[in-house]
Each structure stands twice: as C-alpha cells, then as structure tokens.
Design a protein around this motif. Sequence first.
Motif, short mmCIF file in Angstrom:
data_model
loop_
_atom_site.label_atom_id
_atom_site.label_comp_id
_atom_site.label_asym_id
_atom_site.label_seq_id
_atom_site.Cartn_x
_atom_site.Cartn_y
_atom_site.Cartn_z
N GLY A 295 0.81 -1.22 0.00
CA GLY A 295 0.00 0.00 0.00
C GLY A 295 0.84 1.26 0.00
N THR A 296 1.93 1.25 0.75
CA THR A 296 2.80 2.42 0.82
C THR A 296 3.48 2.68 -0.51
OG1 THR A 296 3.17 2.04 3.17
CG2 THR A 296 4.73 3.48 2.04
N TYR A 297 3.92 1.63 -1.18
CA TYR A 297 4.53 1.81 -2.51
C TYR A 297 3.52 2.45 -3.47
CZ TYR A 297 6.36 0.80 -7.13
OH TYR A 297 6.77 0.92 -8.43
N LEU A 298 2.28 2.00 -3.43
CA LEU A 298 1.26 2.59 -4.29
C LEU A 298 1.04 4.07 -3.96
CD1 LEU A 298 -1.43 -0.27 -4.34
CD2 LEU A 298 0.36 0.22 -6.02
N ILE A 299 1.12 4.42 -2.67
CA ILE A 299 0.96 5.82 -2.27
C ILE A 299 2.13 6.67 -2.79
CG2 ILE A 299 1.07 7.36 -0.27
CD1 ILE A 299 -1.71 6.35 -0.76
N TYR A 300 3.32 6.09 -2.86
CA TYR A 300 4.46 6.83 -3.40
C TYR A 300 4.26 7.15 -4.88
CZ TYR A 300 7.66 7.13 0.53
OH TYR A 300 8.26 7.49 1.71
N ILE A 301 3.63 6.23 -5.61
CA ILE A 301 3.27 6.52 -7.01
C ILE A 301 2.31 7.69 -7.05
CG2 ILE A 301 2.08 5.62 -9.05
CD1 ILE A 301 3.11 2.85 -8.35
N PHE A 302 1.39 7.73 -6.10
CA PHE A 302 0.44 8.83 -6.00
C PHE A 302 1.15 10.16 -5.74
CE2 PHE A 302 -2.28 11.25 -2.91
CZ PHE A 302 -3.21 11.71 -3.83
N PHE A 303 2.18 10.15 -4.90
CA PHE A 303 2.95 11.37 -4.63
C PHE A 303 3.64 11.88 -5.89
CE2 PHE A 303 2.95 10.90 0.09
CZ PHE A 303 2.61 12.21 0.38
N VAL A 304 4.12 10.97 -6.72
CA VAL A 304 4.72 11.39 -7.99
C VAL A 304 3.68 12.12 -8.84
CG1 VAL A 304 5.89 10.63 -10.10
CG2 VAL A 304 6.35 9.44 -7.94
N ASN A 358 -7.45 19.45 4.80
CA ASN A 358 -8.22 20.59 4.31
C ASN A 358 -7.80 20.96 2.89
OD1 ASN A 358 -10.04 22.60 6.21
ND2 ASN A 358 -8.84 21.16 7.40
N ILE A 359 -6.53 21.15 2.70
CA ILE A 359 -6.02 21.66 1.42
C ILE A 359 -6.06 20.61 0.33
CG2 ILE A 359 -4.03 22.70 0.26
CD1 ILE A 359 -5.39 24.47 2.40
N GLY A 360 -5.71 19.37 0.64
CA GLY A 360 -5.60 18.35 -0.40
C GLY A 360 -6.65 17.25 -0.36
N GLY A 361 -7.32 17.10 0.78
CA GLY A 361 -8.30 16.02 0.90
C GLY A 361 -7.74 14.84 1.66
N PRO A 362 -8.57 13.84 1.95
CA PRO A 362 -8.16 12.72 2.79
C PRO A 362 -7.04 11.87 2.21
CG PRO A 362 -10.29 12.30 1.78
CD PRO A 362 -9.97 13.74 1.51
N THR A 363 -7.01 11.71 0.89
CA THR A 363 -5.98 10.82 0.31
C THR A 363 -4.59 11.41 0.47
OG1 THR A 363 -6.55 11.81 -1.83
CG2 THR A 363 -7.45 9.64 -1.36
N THR A 364 -4.43 12.71 0.24
CA THR A 364 -3.10 13.32 0.39
C THR A 364 -2.67 13.33 1.85
OG1 THR A 364 -4.00 15.56 0.56
CG2 THR A 364 -3.44 14.78 -1.64
N ALA A 365 -3.64 13.55 2.77
CA ALA A 365 -3.32 13.55 4.19
C ALA A 365 -2.88 12.16 4.65
CB ALA A 365 -4.53 14.02 5.00
N ALA A 366 -3.61 11.14 4.21
CA ALA A 366 -3.24 9.77 4.56
C ALA A 366 -1.88 9.42 3.98
CB ALA A 366 -4.30 8.79 4.04
N ALA A 367 -1.63 9.87 2.75
CA ALA A 367 -0.34 9.60 2.12
C ALA A 367 0.80 10.24 2.90
CB ALA A 367 -0.36 10.12 0.68
#
Length: 406
Positions: A295-304, A358-367
């Motif tokens: 899951g964390t690796y997938l979140i790093y793709i999201f950060f990119v 607030n600024i990015g939403g739940p997915t960015t905060a969780a990431a």
Amino acid sequence: MVHTIIQPDDTWILWAFLAGWAAVSIYLEQKYEWASKISGAIIALVGAMLLANFNVIPTDSPVYDTVWSYVVPLAIPLLLFQSNILKIWNESGRLLLMFLISAIGTVVGAIVGFFLLKDLIPVLDKVTAMMTGSYIGGSVNLAALSARFDTPGELVSSAVVADNLMMALYFLVLILIPALSFFRKRFKTPYIDELEQNSEDGNSNLAASYWKGKEISLKDIGLAVGTAFVLVAISFKLAELFGRIIPSGVDAPFLLNAISGILGDNYLMLTTITLLSVTIFSRYFERINGAHEIGTYLIYIFFVVIGVPASLPIILQNAPLLLVLVFIMVSMNMIISFVLGKIFKFNLEEVIIASNANIGGPTTAAAMAISKGWSKLVAPILIVGTLGYIIGNYIGAVIGYWFGLY
C-alpha cells in the motif's frame, strides 16, 4: 498545447517513470540520511514537478487518471489491514476538532483574498467559492462547486492549475516542518518520538528502521492484493447504489444531501467497509504480511502524480492573480491551524495532517501520514477528511452566495 519530450499517450513510458521514480524515492530515503530527513515523498513530488516544468513529461495524461481511479483506492484498504477500530475512534475525535479549526483558516483566507482581489479577477465570487470548498475537502469539491455556480471553463482550468501548484508547494512545507527545531520545541510530537525511540541499533535513518525487512510469502501477496480488490469493488458498488437511490442536489433537503454525501462517497464507504471487515475478521487480516508495504509503494506513485500538474508557466500565462488568491487562502489556513493548534495543545502531527486534509483532501493527508511513519493517524484522517467533502461543499456554497452580493 505545450510540447513535451514524453507524450500523454506514451503509456508504458509514463508508467515506467511513475513506478520507477517512486522506487528511486524509496531507495534514496532508506539509503541516505539526507534523503530520510527530507523524506521520499518530497523526492517523489519534486522530481515529477521539475520534469513537468521542464517539459519532459506532460502535465495531463490518462495514465495519471488511472492512478487516481485505481492505484489510490487499492492502497487505502491495504494500509488499513492492521487498524484497531477502537483506537481509531479515540483519535478521530481530536482530529475532527483540529480539522474544523483548520477549516476556519480556509474561510478567513477566502474572505481576505476576495476583498483584496475582487476588483481584479472577474467572477471572483464563483472562483473563491470553488477554492473554499477545495481547501476544506479537496479537489472533489472544486468540481462540484464549479458546476453549482456555473463558473466559466477557462477560469476553472486556471484555478485547477493554480490549486495543484500551491498544493504541491504547501505539501513540501508540511513534510519539512517536523524536521525543523522551531516547531519541535513548541509542539508535542508523540508519533515522531515513538518512531525515534523504536529506531534500532542507533540507526539515524528512521525510514530504513521503520521499513526493515520482514517475512512475506506469495500467499501473503495474493491475499493482500486480492482482498484489496474485493473490498474496493464492494465499497464502490455500494456507494454507487446509495448515491443513485438517495436524492441529492440543489432541490433536495439538507439531511438527504448529507446522507447521500456520506453513503454515496466512494472513499468513506471504502474506509467504513474495510474497518468493519478488519474488526469482524481480525484473525484473517492479522495473518497477512506485506499489505502495509504494498500500500505504501502505491501511495508513493500517488505522490509522484501530485507533483506533475504543478506547471508554473501555465498559471503565469493564464491567470497569475489566481495564484495570489490561493496563496492567501493556504497561508491563512496554515497560520490559523498552527496558532490555534498550539493554543489548544494539539500535537504537531495532528496539526500537519489536519491542515493537509483541508487543502488536499483525505488521500493526500493519509499519504503524508504514511510517508512519515505515523501509521496510527492514517485511518482517522481518512474518515475525518472524507467528511470534509460534505462540510466543504456547504461552506463553499455559502461563501459563493455571500460574495455574489458584491
């Protein structure tokens, strides 16, 4: 249309970049102390931002949409497999209060920005309403409020680019804050302290210590990924069903809109179904190794992907004053979040994650929580941040109607 070296339809090359750069970011974070201090999340985000601004990769592509549509939903249940629902409930109360405090900062920023710029930007009332919703619940609200107020398409496009750029820059600031002694001296940091205490053998690289190797089998990978797919499929189908049968929209009563927003939201339903499953079938989920790592690796793709749309030339060319508006709103959110967070004795991690939600939403905060190793905050901020979709929509609508009077 800006010409880039890699084209939007170069699917495999773009996937190679997303997956490869995420892997490089993780490697650097765990290999070098300097990279660990700034975090792999920043490396992932900044690398993509630089390549996008130097026209190496496109700022828009179906590949990026795939990450939002499939990669992020799969990452969420994988990261919740070991969640204790009783602990999550205790944490959610504090985070919800901090989230609402942070939302006050967004509203103050909207008011200040509107009255400073209302004579310089056309239909600023509509744009400010959109950005208020976006900076309380994420970009989902921006789309909803732009439709509600019938905002001109060119302004929506420019606002999205300004939003992405400011969001990416603000995330860099939030990720760096825990490493600054100014904030460490003034706030309690229980999650950071716990990570530092658990660092073994004097290893100063917290990332390498936290993600140390563990036993994982093919069965673990199969059960983790397969279960995640099932949870996403069931949750999204249920949310779609509730969204279809429960009336919502401008003409629907407030209560029905709220219920539809909660039960019809994909991510809130996914979080709820996953937490219930993990609680009811706890023995099954506890035996699966490696879910957190996948899951964390997938979140790093999201950060990119987050760093990709932050194109400075586009916003400077189209609507530079919108960048001023979002800067004012984000700055006020940050100032009020940290000042009131200090006054009401919130932890530094709670302030950072709530402001991010607030600024990015739940997915960015969780990431961000995942990338910093604050795993106990992942599920609570997903719940609180998803509720922000509803709160942000209504506050944004009120702001829009109020500013429309001017």
